[in-house]
Write a protein that holds these residues in place. Structure first.
Motif, PDB file in Angstrom:
ATOM      1  N   PHE A  35       0.817  -1.217   0.000  1.00  0.00           N
ATOM      2  CA  PHE A  35       0.000   0.000   0.000  1.00  0.00           C
ATOM      3  C   PHE A  35       0.847   1.263   0.000  1.00  0.00           C
ATOM      4  N   ASN A  36       2.026   1.176   0.622  1.00  0.00           N
ATOM      5  CA  ASN A  36       2.890   2.367   0.590  1.00  0.00           C
ATOM      6  C   ASN A  36       3.376   2.645  -0.838  1.00  0.00           C
ATOM      7  N   VAL A  37       3.605   1.584  -1.627  1.00  0.00           N
ATOM      8  CA  VAL A  37       4.001   1.761  -3.020  1.00  0.00           C
ATOM      9  C   VAL A  37       2.827   2.317  -3.830  1.00  0.00           C
ATOM     10  N   LEU A  38       1.618   1.803  -3.561  1.00  0.00           N
ATOM     11  CA  LEU A  38       0.422   2.288  -4.242  1.00  0.00           C
ATOM     12  C   LEU A  38       0.228   3.779  -3.996  1.00  0.00           C
ATOM     13  N   PHE A  39       0.379   4.181  -2.724  1.00  0.00           N
ATOM     14  CA  PHE A  39       0.194   5.597  -2.386  1.00  0.00           C
ATOM     15  C   PHE A  39       1.325   6.465  -2.952  1.00  0.00           C
ATOM     16  N   THR A  40       2.530   5.899  -3.024  1.00  0.00           N
ATOM     17  CA  THR A  40       3.626   6.634  -3.648  1.00  0.00           C
ATOM     18  C   THR A  40       3.310   6.899  -5.114  1.00  0.00           C
ATOM     19  N   GLY A  41       2.796   5.866  -5.802  1.00  0.00           N
ATOM     20  CA  GLY A  41       2.383   6.043  -7.192  1.00  0.00           C
ATOM     21  C   GLY A  41       1.267   7.060  -7.328  1.00  0.00           C
ATOM     22  N   LEU A  42       0.315   7.027  -6.394  1.00  0.00           N
ATOM     23  CA  LEU A  42      -0.806   7.960  -6.415  1.00  0.00           C
ATOM     24  C   LEU A  42      -0.329   9.403  -6.286  1.00  0.00           C
ATOM     25  N   PHE A  43       0.501   9.660  -5.276  1.00  0.00           N
ATOM     26  CA  PHE A  43       0.941  11.027  -5.026  1.00  0.00           C
ATOM     27  C   PHE A  43       1.950  11.514  -6.061  1.00  0.00           C
ATOM     28  N   THR A  44       2.800  10.596  -6.556  1.00  0.00           N
ATOM     29  CA  THR A  44       3.731  10.985  -7.611  1.00  0.00           C
ATOM     30  C   THR A  44       2.970  11.338  -8.887  1.00  0.00           C
ATOM     31  N   GLY A  45       1.977  10.502  -9.215  1.00  0.00           N
ATOM     32  CA  GLY A  45       1.154  10.767 -10.389  1.00  0.00           C
ATOM     33  C   GLY A  45       0.426  12.093 -10.279  1.00  0.00           C
ATOM     34  N   LEU A  46      -0.136  12.361  -9.104  1.00  0.00           N
ATOM     35  CA  LEU A  46      -0.841  13.631  -8.902  1.00  0.00           C
ATOM     36  C   LEU A  46       0.118  14.813  -9.017  1.00  0.00           C
ATOM     37  N   ALA A  47       1.300  14.675  -8.419  1.00  0.00           N
ATOM     38  CA  ALA A  47       2.265  15.774  -8.453  1.00  0.00           C
ATOM     39  C   ALA A  47       2.653  16.122  -9.887  1.00  0.00           C
ATOM     40  N   LEU A  48       2.741  15.101 -10.743  1.00  0.00           N
ATOM     41  CA  LEU A  48       3.103  15.351 -12.138  1.00  0.00           C
ATOM     42  C   LEU A  48       1.935  15.885 -12.946  1.00  0.00           C
ATOM     43  N   ILE A  49       0.760  15.289 -12.757  1.00  0.00           N
ATOM     44  CA  ILE A  49      -0.368  15.578 -13.645  1.00  0.00           C
ATOM     45  C   ILE A  49      -1.056  16.897 -13.324  1.00  0.00           C
ATOM     46  N   VAL A  50      -0.942  17.350 -12.068  1.00  0.00           N
ATOM     47  CA  VAL A  50      -1.659  18.563 -11.667  1.00  0.00           C
ATOM     48  C   VAL A  50      -1.005  19.831 -12.214  1.00  0.00           C
ATOM     49  N   ALA A  51       0.235  19.722 -12.674  1.00  0.00           N
ATOM     50  CA  ALA A  51       0.933  20.907 -13.187  1.00  0.00           C
ATOM     51  C   ALA A  51       0.146  21.560 -14.324  1.00  0.00           C
ATOM     52  N   ILE A  52       0.155  22.875 -14.347  1.00  0.00           N
ATOM     53  CA  ILE A  52      -0.562  23.616 -15.384  1.00  0.00           C
ATOM     54  C   ILE A  52       0.148  23.417 -16.718  1.00  0.00           C
ATOM     55  N   GLY A  53      -0.596  23.006 -17.710  1.00  0.00           N
ATOM     56  CA  GLY A  53      -0.041  22.820 -19.036  1.00  0.00           C
ATOM     57  C   GLY A  53      -1.153  22.920 -20.058  1.00  0.00           C
ATOM     58  N   ALA A  54      -0.798  22.732 -21.320  1.00  0.00           N
ATOM     59  CA  ALA A  54      -1.788  22.873 -22.389  1.00  0.00           C
ATOM     60  C   ALA A  54      -2.924  21.872 -22.245  1.00  0.00           C
TER      61      ALA A  54
END
Length: 199
Positions: free
Chosen positions: A2-21
């Motif tokens: 679950f710690n790996v799952l949450f790491t993937g979740l938060f890493t994915g969010l950190a990347l995808i939330v960035a403002i872009g086109a």
């Protein structure tokens, strides 16, 4: 697990939330309530293909050439730090985001636009394939849990952005909202980059 799952979740969010086109397009169309579902599904399918390719492809490379992992981690760490610096600069001089104007577009145009904004962006390849693939493979056999977390992040983000943006129209029109968002992204990405370099 679950710690790996949450790491993937938060890493994915950190990347995808960035403002872009891509996010700007989803946000604008969400505010207008126009072709939201096809656009969201197009973005999700693109993430599914790219992130899975990154996790699976880099996994094969690392199994055959174990020395590739440290190299990939250094590259990924440096890129994360650069990404965090870029987010910090955006936070320093934020801008509001307004809805687009014009006539209603067709489903075909909406999907093709979403595809172009996704696959013609070089950062998409770096983020989804290289970066997430590198971080995922640092967990070895548990990399698929990381993938699951990253895909959950994409699903939550695109549906929230597409369908929740109408409710947040006033908030996201304010530069201060983007300043807070990008400031948080800068901290997360910088910390993750340093941890990758130190791993």
């Amino acid at each position: 697990m679950f710690n790996v799952l949450f790491t993937g979740l938060f890493t994915g969010l950190a990347l995808i939330v960035a403002i872009g086109a891509q996010n700007a397009f989803v946000l604008r169309q969400g505010i207008r309530g126009e072709r939201v579902l096809p656009i969201v599904l197009t973005c999700l399918l693109s993430d599914l293909v790219a992130i899975t390719a990154g996790v699976a492809g880099l996994g094969v490379v690392i199994e055959r050439w174990p020395a590739a992992l440290p190299v990939a981690q250094v590259i990924g760490g440096l890129y994360l730090i650069a990404f965090g610096i870029h987010a910090a600069l955006r936070a320093w001089r934020p801008t509001g985001l307004e809805a687009g104007d014009g006539t209603q577009m067709s489903v075909k145009t909406a999907v093709l636009t979403a595809l172009a904004l996704t696959w013609l962006n070089p950062h998409f390849y770096l983020d989804a394939i290289v970066l997430l693939g590198t971080v995922a493979n640092s967990f070895g056999a548990d990399r698929w849990w990381f993938l699951a977390g990253a895909l959950i992040a994409s699903t939550c983000w695109f549906f929230a952005l597409g369908y929740g943006s109408r409710l947040l129209r006033g908030l996201f029109a304010k530069p201060s909202s983007w300043r807070i968002l990008d400031g948080g992204i800068a901290v997360v990405m910088g910390a993750l980059g340093v941890s990758l370099l130190a791993h």
